[in-house]
Scaffold this motif. Structure first.
Motif, PDB file in Angstrom:
ATOM      1  N   THR A   1       0.844  -1.201   0.000  1.00  0.00           N
ATOM      2  CA  THR A   1       0.000   0.000   0.000  1.00  0.00           C
ATOM      3  C   THR A   1       0.878   1.248   0.000  1.00  0.00           C
ATOM      4  O   THR A   1       1.981   1.240   0.561  1.00  0.00           O
ATOM      5  N   PRO A   2       0.399   2.314  -0.644  1.00  0.00           N
ATOM      6  CA  PRO A   2       1.223   3.523  -0.729  1.00  0.00           C
ATOM      7  C   PRO A   2       1.268   4.271   0.608  1.00  0.00           C
ATOM      8  O   PRO A   2       0.579   3.899   1.554  1.00  0.00           O
ATOM      9  N   LEU A   3       2.098   5.279   0.681  1.00  0.00           N
ATOM     10  CA  LEU A   3       2.127   6.172   1.838  1.00  0.00           C
ATOM     11  C   LEU A   3       1.636   7.525   1.328  1.00  0.00           C
ATOM     12  O   LEU A   3       2.315   8.171   0.521  1.00  0.00           O
ATOM     13  N   LEU A   4       0.449   7.908   1.745  1.00  0.00           N
ATOM     14  CA  LEU A   4      -0.220   9.087   1.183  1.00  0.00           C
ATOM     15  C   LEU A   4      -0.037  10.311   2.065  1.00  0.00           C
ATOM     16  O   LEU A   4       0.243  10.212   3.253  1.00  0.00           O
ATOM     17  N   GLN A   5      -0.207  11.464   1.439  1.00  0.00           N
ATOM     18  CA  GLN A   5      -0.275  12.720   2.188  1.00  0.00           C
ATOM     19  C   GLN A   5      -1.531  13.466   1.761  1.00  0.00           C
ATOM     20  O   GLN A   5      -2.035  13.271   0.657  1.00  0.00           O
ATOM     21  N   ASN A   6      -2.030  14.350   2.614  1.00  0.00           N
ATOM     22  CA  ASN A   6      -3.247  15.089   2.322  1.00  0.00           C
ATOM     23  C   ASN A   6      -3.161  16.487   2.925  1.00  0.00           C
ATOM     24  O   ASN A   6      -2.926  16.638   4.128  1.00  0.00           O
ATOM     25  N   VAL A   7      -3.349  17.476   2.090  1.00  0.00           N
ATOM     26  CA  VAL A   7      -3.200  18.872   2.514  1.00  0.00           C
ATOM     27  C   VAL A   7      -4.155  19.225   3.652  1.00  0.00           C
ATOM     28  O   VAL A   7      -3.761  19.843   4.650  1.00  0.00           O
TER      29      VAL A   7
ATOM     30  N   GLY B   1       6.241  18.761  -5.320  1.00  0.00           N
ATOM     31  CA  GLY B   1       5.921  19.390  -4.043  1.00  0.00           C
ATOM     32  C   GLY B   1       4.604  20.143  -4.063  1.00  0.00           C
ATOM     33  O   GLY B   1       4.183  20.714  -3.058  1.00  0.00           O
ATOM     34  N   VAL B   2       3.934  20.174  -5.213  1.00  0.00           N
ATOM     35  CA  VAL B   2       2.638  20.859  -5.340  1.00  0.00           C
ATOM     36  C   VAL B   2       1.520  19.820  -5.444  1.00  0.00           C
ATOM     37  O   VAL B   2       0.631  19.748  -4.604  1.00  0.00           O
ATOM     38  N   SER B   3       1.586  19.008  -6.513  1.00  0.00           N
ATOM     39  CA  SER B   3       0.608  17.933  -6.641  1.00  0.00           C
ATOM     40  C   SER B   3       1.204  16.671  -6.022  1.00  0.00           C
ATOM     41  O   SER B   3       2.402  16.585  -5.785  1.00  0.00           O
ATOM     42  N   ILE B   4       0.330  15.711  -5.766  1.00  0.00           N
ATOM     43  CA  ILE B   4       0.765  14.425  -5.234  1.00  0.00           C
ATOM     44  C   ILE B   4       1.051  13.486  -6.396  1.00  0.00           C
ATOM     45  O   ILE B   4       0.323  13.479  -7.387  1.00  0.00           O
ATOM     46  N   ARG B   5       2.117  12.727  -6.295  1.00  0.00           N
ATOM     47  CA  ARG B   5       2.302  11.633  -7.239  1.00  0.00           C
ATOM     48  C   ARG B   5       1.391  10.507  -6.769  1.00  0.00           C
ATOM     49  O   ARG B   5       1.768   9.707  -5.904  1.00  0.00           O
ATOM     50  N   THR B   6       0.199  10.458  -7.327  1.00  0.00           N
ATOM     51  CA  THR B   6      -0.758   9.452  -6.862  1.00  0.00           C
ATOM     52  C   THR B   6      -0.247   8.056  -7.216  1.00  0.00           C
ATOM     53  O   THR B   6       0.425   7.878  -8.226  1.00  0.00           O
ATOM     54  N   PRO B   7      -0.563   7.077  -6.370  1.00  0.00           N
ATOM     55  CA  PRO B   7      -0.049   5.723  -6.618  1.00  0.00           C
ATOM     56  C   PRO B   7      -0.780   5.051  -7.779  1.00  0.00           C
ATOM     57  O   PRO B   7      -1.755   5.578  -8.305  1.00  0.00           O
TER      58      PRO B   7
ATOM     59  N   PRO C   1      -5.640   6.715  -8.991  1.00  0.00           N
ATOM     60  CA  PRO C   1      -6.700   7.357  -8.219  1.00  0.00           C
ATOM     61  C   PRO C   1      -6.446   8.849  -8.002  1.00  0.00           C
ATOM     62  O   PRO C   1      -5.947   9.270  -6.959  1.00  0.00           O
ATOM     63  N   GLU C   2      -6.839   9.656  -8.981  1.00  0.00           N
ATOM     64  CA  GLU C   2      -6.666  11.105  -8.844  1.00  0.00           C
ATOM     65  C   GLU C   2      -7.679  11.713  -7.873  1.00  0.00           C
ATOM     66  O   GLU C   2      -7.587  12.908  -7.554  1.00  0.00           O
ATOM     67  N   CYS C   3      -8.605  10.885  -7.374  1.00  0.00           N
ATOM     68  CA  CYS C   3      -9.452  11.347  -6.271  1.00  0.00           C
ATOM     69  C   CYS C   3      -8.611  11.617  -5.023  1.00  0.00           C
ATOM     70  O   CYS C   3      -9.015  12.386  -4.162  1.00  0.00           O
ATOM     71  N   LEU C   4      -7.431  11.013  -4.950  1.00  0.00           N
ATOM     72  CA  LEU C   4      -6.539  11.237  -3.801  1.00  0.00           C
ATOM     73  C   LEU C   4      -5.656  12.480  -4.000  1.00  0.00           C
ATOM     74  O   LEU C   4      -4.870  12.830  -3.127  1.00  0.00           O
ATOM     75  N   GLN C   5      -5.795  13.126  -5.145  1.00  0.00           N
ATOM     76  CA  GLN C   5      -4.963  14.285  -5.477  1.00  0.00           C
ATOM     77  C   GLN C   5      -5.359  15.510  -4.632  1.00  0.00           C
ATOM     78  O   GLN C   5      -6.480  15.592  -4.130  1.00  0.00           O
ATOM     79  N   VAL C   6      -4.440  16.438  -4.477  1.00  0.00           N
ATOM     80  CA  VAL C   6      -4.724  17.733  -3.840  1.00  0.00           C
ATOM     81  C   VAL C   6      -5.958  18.349  -4.510  1.00  0.00           C
ATOM     82  O   VAL C   6      -6.033  18.368  -5.746  1.00  0.00           O
ATOM     83  N   THR C   7      -6.927  18.798  -3.726  1.00  0.00           N
ATOM     84  CA  THR C   7      -8.247  19.310  -4.151  1.00  0.00           C
ATOM     85  C   THR C   7      -9.171  18.197  -4.659  1.00  0.00           C
ATOM     86  O   THR C   7     -10.254  18.495  -5.186  1.00  0.00           O
ATOM     87  N   GLY C   8      -8.803  16.952  -4.519  1.00  0.00           N
ATOM     88  CA  GLY C   8      -9.711  15.850  -4.836  1.00  0.00           C
ATOM     89  C   GLY C   8      -9.908  15.558  -6.310  1.00  0.00           C
ATOM     90  O   GLY C   8     -10.790  14.778  -6.685  1.00  0.00           O
ATOM     91  N   SER C   9      -9.087  16.140  -7.171  1.00  0.00           N
ATOM     92  CA  SER C   9      -9.125  15.787  -8.602  1.00  0.00           C
ATOM     93  C   SER C   9      -7.809  16.187  -9.248  1.00  0.00           C
ATOM     94  O   SER C   9      -7.013  16.924  -8.656  1.00  0.00           O
ATOM     95  N   PHE C  10      -7.617  15.733 -10.488  1.00  0.00           N
ATOM     96  CA  PHE C  10      -6.371  16.011 -11.214  1.00  0.00           C
ATOM     97  C   PHE C  10      -6.189  17.482 -11.573  1.00  0.00           C
ATOM     98  O   PHE C  10      -5.099  17.883 -12.012  1.00  0.00           O
ATOM     99  N   LYS C  11      -7.222  18.305 -11.401  1.00  0.00           N
ATOM    100  CA  LYS C  11      -7.234  19.645 -11.980  1.00  0.00           C
ATOM    101  C   LYS C  11      -6.130  20.578 -11.460  1.00  0.00           C
ATOM    102  O   LYS C  11      -5.765  21.540 -12.135  1.00  0.00           O
TER     103      LYS C  11
END
Lengths: 327, 327
Positions: A24-30, B19-25, B44-54
């Protein structure tokens, strides 16, 4: 004489689990970082095969049975996550599995265990003794028991969570100051503590329990294993163990910096936070470490804190009910 | 003359986003593999900063404004995910942001955009013209417009999704045979297609659209950009663009193997599957690629298929309603 678990045992378990469990990955969340005023590393074992970390220990145990033991099948008892882990490992290894489960276990856990090929025997959580039932079945069939936490192979398997967490955090240049781990019988926390301390000797590790199932906290205070009374209730169906294991407690007492407890309301708020901000589905027992940092059970400001989300097997009715509550 | 986007532009965007967006797994799930009879890689870009790839495209655009442009602020229009991406990027870069959003956008998207510091101007999705409103505000303030898809910097930013996907799949020894990408205006699919084709020249890439917002599918059939009529409705609030972009269509037409469409019912079933098995919260527009493979829109048996889950910003009421439906 207590059997010990070594870091080599955990490394061997990791090798056995390649291609079986997910790294499983190691995630971060703002939002989470902002909420606690520090950096948080999230180990989402809800994304694991069978929806919890339990496949790790179960497979590590089942894959080390002798051919004769394997041919007789295995018996386990579990509120649901260990059940699924044992059933899945049995299916992978061609070993027949029987699991004694509380009749009020989450529907999803009961159904998944059956779907994975496990034979399910139910009992009443508050009047029956699952251990007695399981041992009786095992004796009848000369089947091996697969304990849910108090066995060196189980502890070593669950320890791979800590091994991965440490390696990834070090790779990311973010070695944690502290790690919070959900605790029922203590298999995950003890195994992970062994792995974490071998890689990060100065890290502080905390077990997190539900307020009413604080057997490890009480045992820490008493310097011996204490059994809580059987009127205890908690939303955390996965963490309702009345007493720490012998092996797990010995390790936890030696390596942990302390034990934190969280209320049902704090757990529910954490499940809402995970839905809204992490976009992860976390079950009550899986959310206790998140609940602990969100409710300020220890200092997180300016620190790097790692948390394990240990499972995501929650019934949809309860999930919807929790999400509908005001924050 | 259409401006082009190169793989170098996407690589530069990736460097800006460190350091801005997350490298999603890149995740895998046993139940999903079983359901489609092949291997599936999940981005899973739902795990991205702001909850989407945008955030990827928005930050890549905003970080390349001149000082003078930045000082005048920016204006964007968006159903919600680009809005949050622009607001977050603006907050990081100290750029004032104004976003024109439909008044019936998901509450979570409206609230998050404001929380991130965006000034929100609402309009009626079915009678107002967001582009006209945004351009008027931009003209009044001499502010730069930040389009949600049809701009080289936006396309390059979204392309980092494909870049990460290709790199991780290759690292895992699982180069995909085909990749399915949600498609509204086509920024994510075109950028990711450029990146994927540079790393995996033989991969088949499919855009996936809601049945009623199949403007890219129709444009493929017509060999030119087609606008769908304004009676179209879809549960996928994030994918309700009436016509492909000029830049995005040129790239998609050149690189994609085809366009798939899914119904609202198929999207709802995919959201339930993601809750139950993936333990991920996915919004309707983010679930179309998952919906396409679960409903058999193309062959997956014996193949390795990668899907992008592009966002997870769904209101709790809708999520609970969908989960309560029978499977």
């Amino acid at each position: 004489m207590v059997e010990t678990v070594s870091i080599a045992d955990i490394e061997k378990a990791a090798a056995r689990l390649e291609g079986v469990s997910i790294r499983t990955p190691l995630l971060q969340n703002v939002e989470l970082d902002q909420a606690v005023g520090g950096k948080v590393l999230i180990k989402p074992e809800c994304l694991q095969v069978t929806g919890s970390f339990k496949i790790r220990g179960a497979y590590n145990r089942l894959s080390q049975l002798t051919d004769e033991q394997a041919s007789n099948g295995v018996v386990a008892w579990s509120s649901g996550n260990h059940a699924q882990g044992v059933a899945a490992a049995g299916a992978m290894l061609g070993i027949q599995t029987t699991i004694v489960m509380p009749e009020d276990a989450p529907r999803a856990k009961l159904e998944n265990t059956k779907r994975l090929g496990g034979e399910v025997v139910t009992y009443d959580r508050y009047t029956g003794d699952r251990e007695v039932i399981a041992k009786q079945i095992a004796a009848e069939r000369s089947a091996e028991l697969v304990p849910s936490y108090d066995h060196p192979h189980i502890i070593a398997g669950q320890g791979t969570v800590g091994l991965e967490l440490a390696a990834d955090a070090i790779d990311m240049g973010l070695p944690p100051d502290q790690v919070l781990i959900p605790c029922g019988g203590g298999g995950l926390s003890s195994g992970s503590a062994l792995a974490l301390k071998s890689r990060l000797p100065n890290v502080d590790i905390y077990a997190v329990e539900p307020e009413d199932f604080d057997d490890t906290a009480r045992s820490f205070a008493a310097n011996k294993r204490v059994r809580i009374d059987d009127t205890a209730r908690s939303i955390c169906d996965a963490l309702q163990t009345p007493m720490p294991g012998e092996l797990t407690f010995e390790i936890n007492e030696r390596l942990l910096s302390g034990v934190l407890t969280v209320s049902d309301a704090e757990v529910r708020a954490a499940i809402r936070f995970a839905f809204k901000n992490l976009k992860l589905v976390v079950e009550p027992g899986g959310a206790v470490a998140l609940a602990a940092i969100l409710s300020g059970k220890l200092e997180t400001r300016g620190l790097t804190t790692a948390i394990v989300l240990s499972g995501g097997n929650i019934d949809v009715d309860l999930f919807a009910e929790i999400q509908a509550e005001p924050n």
